[in-house]
Motif scaffolding. Structure first.
Motif, mmCIF file in Angstrom:
data_model
loop_
_atom_site.group_PDB
_atom_site.id
_atom_site.type_symbol
_atom_site.label_atom_id
_atom_site.label_comp_id
_atom_site.label_asym_id
_atom_site.label_seq_id
_atom_site.Cartn_x
_atom_site.Cartn_y
_atom_site.Cartn_z
ATOM 1 N N PRO A 67 4.816 13.775 -4.634
ATOM 2 C CA PRO A 67 6.036 14.411 -5.150
ATOM 3 C C PRO A 67 7.249 13.684 -4.582
ATOM 4 O O PRO A 67 7.182 13.099 -3.488
ATOM 5 C CB PRO A 67 5.939 15.850 -4.646
ATOM 6 C CG PRO A 67 4.979 15.812 -3.507
ATOM 7 C CD PRO A 67 4.010 14.710 -3.814
ATOM 8 N N ALA A 68 8.344 13.695 -5.317
ATOM 9 C CA ALA A 68 9.511 12.899 -4.929
ATOM 10 C C ALA A 68 10.754 13.767 -4.826
ATOM 11 O O ALA A 68 10.879 14.806 -5.495
ATOM 12 C CB ALA A 68 9.743 11.768 -5.927
ATOM 13 N N TRP A 69 11.653 13.307 -3.989
ATOM 14 C CA TRP A 69 12.950 13.972 -3.810
ATOM 15 C C TRP A 69 14.046 12.919 -3.847
ATOM 16 O O TRP A 69 13.990 11.930 -3.127
ATOM 17 C CB TRP A 69 13.001 14.722 -2.474
ATOM 18 C CG TRP A 69 14.369 15.237 -2.115
ATOM 19 C CD1 TRP A 69 15.187 14.790 -1.126
ATOM 20 C CD2 TRP A 69 15.064 16.304 -2.762
ATOM 21 N NE1 TRP A 69 16.347 15.511 -1.109
ATOM 22 C CE2 TRP A 69 16.307 16.455 -2.096
ATOM 23 C CE3 TRP A 69 14.760 17.160 -3.825
ATOM 24 C CZ2 TRP A 69 17.251 17.413 -2.478
ATOM 25 C CZ3 TRP A 69 15.708 18.115 -4.195
ATOM 26 C CH2 TRP A 69 16.919 18.236 -3.532
ATOM 27 N N GLU A 70 15.020 13.137 -4.736
ATOM 28 C CA GLU A 70 16.188 12.260 -4.812
ATOM 29 C C GLU A 70 17.172 12.679 -3.719
ATOM 30 O O GLU A 70 17.708 13.791 -3.721
ATOM 31 C CB GLU A 70 16.856 12.363 -6.180
ATOM 32 C CG GLU A 70 18.119 11.530 -6.340
ATOM 33 C CD GLU A 70 17.887 10.027 -6.299
ATOM 34 O OE1 GLU A 70 18.753 9.298 -5.769
ATOM 35 O OE2 GLU A 70 16.822 9.579 -6.794
ATOM 36 N N LEU A 71 17.385 11.788 -2.768
ATOM 37 C CA LEU A 71 18.234 12.099 -1.626
ATOM 38 C C LEU A 71 19.679 12.365 -2.056
ATOM 39 O O LEU A 71 20.202 11.696 -2.962
ATOM 40 C CB LEU A 71 18.220 10.943 -0.627
ATOM 41 C CG LEU A 71 16.876 10.648 0.051
ATOM 42 C CD1 LEU A 71 16.943 9.301 0.769
ATOM 43 C CD2 LEU A 71 16.486 11.753 1.018
ATOM 44 N N ASP A 94 0.828 -1.208 0.000
ATOM 45 C CA ASP A 94 0.000 0.000 0.000
ATOM 46 C C ASP A 94 0.863 1.260 0.000
ATOM 47 O O ASP A 94 0.569 2.228 -0.709
ATOM 48 C CB ASP A 94 -0.920 0.010 1.219
ATOM 49 C CG ASP A 94 -1.995 -1.059 1.151
ATOM 50 O OD1 ASP A 94 -2.266 -1.552 0.029
ATOM 51 O OD2 ASP A 94 -2.560 -1.405 2.202
ATOM 52 N N LEU A 95 1.925 1.247 0.804
ATOM 53 C CA LEU A 95 2.782 2.431 0.895
ATOM 54 C C LEU A 95 3.496 2.689 -0.426
ATOM 55 O O LEU A 95 3.633 3.847 -0.853
ATOM 56 C CB LEU A 95 3.800 2.260 2.024
ATOM 57 C CG LEU A 95 4.699 3.470 2.292
ATOM 58 C CD1 LEU A 95 3.875 4.680 2.730
ATOM 59 C CD2 LEU A 95 5.765 3.138 3.343
ATOM 60 N N ALA A 96 3.938 1.629 -1.105
ATOM 61 C CA ALA A 96 4.612 1.808 -2.388
ATOM 62 C C ALA A 96 3.676 2.433 -3.407
ATOM 63 O O ALA A 96 4.084 3.289 -4.214
ATOM 64 C CB ALA A 96 5.139 0.464 -2.894
ATOM 65 N N ALA A 97 2.405 2.022 -3.373
ATOM 66 C CA ALA A 97 1.429 2.604 -4.299
ATOM 67 C C ALA A 97 1.195 4.077 -3.994
ATOM 68 O O ALA A 97 1.115 4.917 -4.904
ATOM 69 C CB ALA A 97 0.118 1.823 -4.230
ATOM 70 N N VAL A 98 1.097 4.400 -2.714
ATOM 71 C CA VAL A 98 0.926 5.805 -2.318
ATOM 72 C C VAL A 98 2.144 6.627 -2.730
ATOM 73 O O VAL A 98 2.017 7.755 -3.222
ATOM 74 C CB VAL A 98 0.696 5.908 -0.796
ATOM 75 C CG1 VAL A 98 0.747 7.358 -0.333
ATOM 76 C CG2 VAL A 98 -0.630 5.267 -0.415
ATOM 77 N N PRO A 136 18.604 2.061 1.273
ATOM 78 C CA PRO A 136 19.381 2.354 0.061
ATOM 79 C C PRO A 136 20.240 1.154 -0.313
ATOM 80 O O PRO A 136 20.818 0.488 0.558
ATOM 81 C CB PRO A 136 20.233 3.555 0.484
ATOM 82 C CG PRO A 136 19.427 4.220 1.561
ATOM 83 C CD PRO A 136 18.769 3.093 2.303
ATOM 84 N N ARG A 137 20.315 0.875 -1.596
ATOM 85 C CA ARG A 137 20.996 -0.338 -2.050
ATOM 86 C C ARG A 137 22.497 -0.106 -2.207
ATOM 87 O O ARG A 137 22.950 0.939 -2.638
ATOM 88 C CB ARG A 137 20.401 -0.793 -3.388
ATOM 89 C CG ARG A 137 18.925 -1.152 -3.280
ATOM 90 C CD ARG A 137 18.288 -1.345 -4.646
ATOM 91 N NE ARG A 137 16.829 -1.493 -4.542
ATOM 92 C CZ ARG A 137 16.014 -1.484 -5.573
ATOM 93 N NH1 ARG A 137 16.493 -1.326 -6.806
ATOM 94 N NH2 ARG A 137 14.708 -1.615 -5.384
ATOM 95 N N ARG A 189 13.742 9.170 -2.525
ATOM 96 C CA ARG A 189 14.350 8.217 -3.456
ATOM 97 C C ARG A 189 15.860 8.139 -3.247
ATOM 98 O O ARG A 189 16.494 9.129 -2.907
ATOM 99 C CB ARG A 189 14.054 8.631 -4.904
ATOM 100 C CG ARG A 189 12.595 8.426 -5.297
ATOM 101 C CD ARG A 189 12.326 8.878 -6.716
ATOM 102 N NE ARG A 189 10.955 8.548 -7.113
ATOM 103 C CZ ARG A 189 10.330 9.072 -8.150
ATOM 104 N NH1 ARG A 189 10.947 9.976 -8.916
ATOM 105 N NH2 ARG A 189 9.086 8.714 -8.439
ATOM 106 N N ALA A 190 16.395 6.962 -3.475
ATOM 107 C CA ALA A 190 17.835 6.738 -3.415
ATOM 108 C C ALA A 190 18.263 6.073 -4.713
ATOM 109 O O ALA A 190 17.862 4.935 -4.983
ATOM 110 C CB ALA A 190 18.205 5.864 -2.220
ATOM 111 N N ARG A 191 19.014 6.804 -5.519
ATOM 112 C CA ARG A 191 19.456 6.339 -6.841
ATOM 113 C C ARG A 191 18.272 5.855 -7.670
ATOM 114 O O ARG A 191 18.328 4.817 -8.333
ATOM 115 C CB ARG A 191 20.504 5.246 -6.696
ATOM 116 C CG ARG A 191 21.759 5.676 -5.931
ATOM 117 C CD ARG A 191 22.816 4.571 -5.956
ATOM 118 N NE ARG A 191 24.000 4.940 -5.209
ATOM 119 C CZ ARG A 191 24.208 4.648 -3.931
ATOM 120 N NH1 ARG A 191 23.273 3.967 -3.253
ATOM 121 N NH2 ARG A 191 25.308 4.998 -3.316
ATOM 122 N N GLY A 192 17.181 6.613 -7.618
ATOM 123 C CA GLY A 192 16.023 6.341 -8.449
ATOM 124 C C GLY A 192 14.987 5.416 -7.851
ATOM 125 O O GLY A 192 13.882 5.312 -8.380
ATOM 126 N N ALA A 193 15.306 4.741 -6.762
ATOM 127 C CA ALA A 193 14.362 3.801 -6.132
ATOM 128 C C ALA A 193 13.617 4.498 -4.990
ATOM 129 O O ALA A 193 14.219 5.221 -4.197
ATOM 130 C CB ALA A 193 15.104 2.584 -5.600
#
Length: 398
Positions: free
Chosen positions: A31-35, A22-26, A162-163, A103-107
């Protein structure tokens, strides 16, 4: 096993599987921020409890309390602000939706549910935490000239860490480290912090500390952000791996720490002790000029050489982790061994190789003597930093 985590419980912000979908869908609709690199490191240690008792980036009340008193509003020691800085446009977008995907490297790795946002005073923060606004201090430079103008906070839910693609077997959460120490039956564990390749002096320091405490050793090098110009973490980890078998068997554990250092001297040393307590260490080595960035524009040290040891010892009983202060180790030619510099008898000859001299020797293809560093470490450094003549030969052969 080991001391209780700072604040009493080891924080884990990773959501349960039934919440993750559910959280991934939300997250996909926010809006997103690349860390940034620093923010990725901070998020990972928030998520896994390395920064216990923190459960998110500091809000304004905690931020101001940490800057002025090295404590959270609840009273726990916490010397370094852990903040999420953002551009105004991102804050406005998050305010409109109530949340922000990190987001971390796009994820997509986390969602921050926005509760507060404010504009800090970077110069005041630098003076309070670092003791300087001199831009030759890397954290002051970052605060004054590279950070975004808004800080934000709110509940944090973490989808995944983060991977990392290198040295996965050496990357452990605080819970992982505590489990490994328990499996080995290690009741007393002294942790060693480093951001440099380890040489004979460092190894002798750690062996002495462990022997004097009747403890085992947690080698806990930082592989997040360190001082600009430091040896690449990939090279350093290969050096640590090469060094590990030279310790007495079954006495040392190597684990990598994804920390973004602030080079904040005494305050940072206190922070490092808290982090190692969260990983299960019972003792922590604090060396000379611990986490210091060197000298300012006038050539003066930012921090007194033993100020970090003094501050950590001042809070030792409250921290609940033993402090092991160590003076610099030097090689005494007459004794053919390393000893603390304050134990050297008059008339004895001390041998040292500075970082500058080490780089010169590598560039010129000169030997790094075995009294300075084990041959296995010297070999890794030569591989990473070939002599100028070898670099020329390699280019010619292409």
């Amino acid at each position: 096993m080991g001391p209780p985590p700072h604040g009493g419980a080891l924080v884990d912000l990773r959501v349960e599987p039934d919440r993750a979908g559910d959280l991934a869908a939300v997250a996909r609709g926010l809006p997103a921020w690349e860390l940034t690199r620093r923010q990725r490191c901070d998020l990972e240690l928030l998520a896994t409890g390395g920064f216990s008792p923190l459960r998110t980036f500091l809000d304004r009340a905690d931020y101001e309390a940490v800057c002025t008193s090295m404590r959270l509003v609840t009273g726990e020691l916490w010397p370094i602000p852990v903040t999420l800085d953002l551009p105004e446009s991102v804050v406005e977008a998050a305010s409109a939706t109530g949340g922000l995907t990190l987001r971390a490297r796009g994820a997509d790795v986390a969602v921050l549910w926005l509760q507060s946002a404010w504009r800090p005073d970077p110069a005041a923060e630098a003076l309070a935490v670092l003791g300087t606004t001199d831009p030759t201090h890397p954290a002051a430079q970052a605060l004054l000239h590279e950070s975004h103008p808004w800080y934000v906070s709110g509940p944090l839910e973490v989808l995944e860490l983060p991977r990392h693609h290198a040295f996965r077997s050496l990357r452990h959460t605080p819970g992982d480290v505590r489990a490994l120490l328990a499996q080995r039956g290690w009741d007393r564990v002294v942790a060693f912090q480093t951001r440099n390749p380890m040489h004979r002096a460092h190894q002798e320091l750690t062996i002495r500390a462990a022997r004097e405490l009747d403890a085992n050793l947690l080698l806990h090098p930082v592989v997040g952000m360190t001082k600009p110009g430091d040896v690449d973490p990939y090279v350093r980890v290969r050096c640590y791996q090469a060094l590990l078998p030279t310790y007495p068997p079954g006495t040392a554990l190597l684990s990598l720490l994804p920390l973004a250092m602030r080079m904040a001297g005494p305050r940072e040393a206190l922070w490092h002790a808290i982090i190692r307590k969260n990983h299960g260490a019972t003792h922590f080595i604090v060396g000379r000029d611990h986490a210091g960035p060197g000298v300012d524009r006038q050539g003066r040290p930012f921090y007194e050489p033993y100020a970090a040891q003094d501050l950590v010892r001042e809070h030792e009983s409250e921290l609940g982790i033993g402090v092991v202060p160590f003076r610099a180790m030097v090689y005494v030619e007459e004794l053919q061994q390393h000893v603390p510099e304050d134990e050297v008898r008059p008339g004895y000859h001390c041998l040292r190789i500075s970082g500058t001299e080490q780089r010169r020797r590598l560039a010129e293809g000169e030997e790094l003597p075995s009294w300075f560093t084990p041959p296995v470490v010297a070999a890794e450094l030569r591989r990473a930093f070939p002599a100028r003549s070898e670099r020329g030969a390699r280019r010619a052969g292409r």
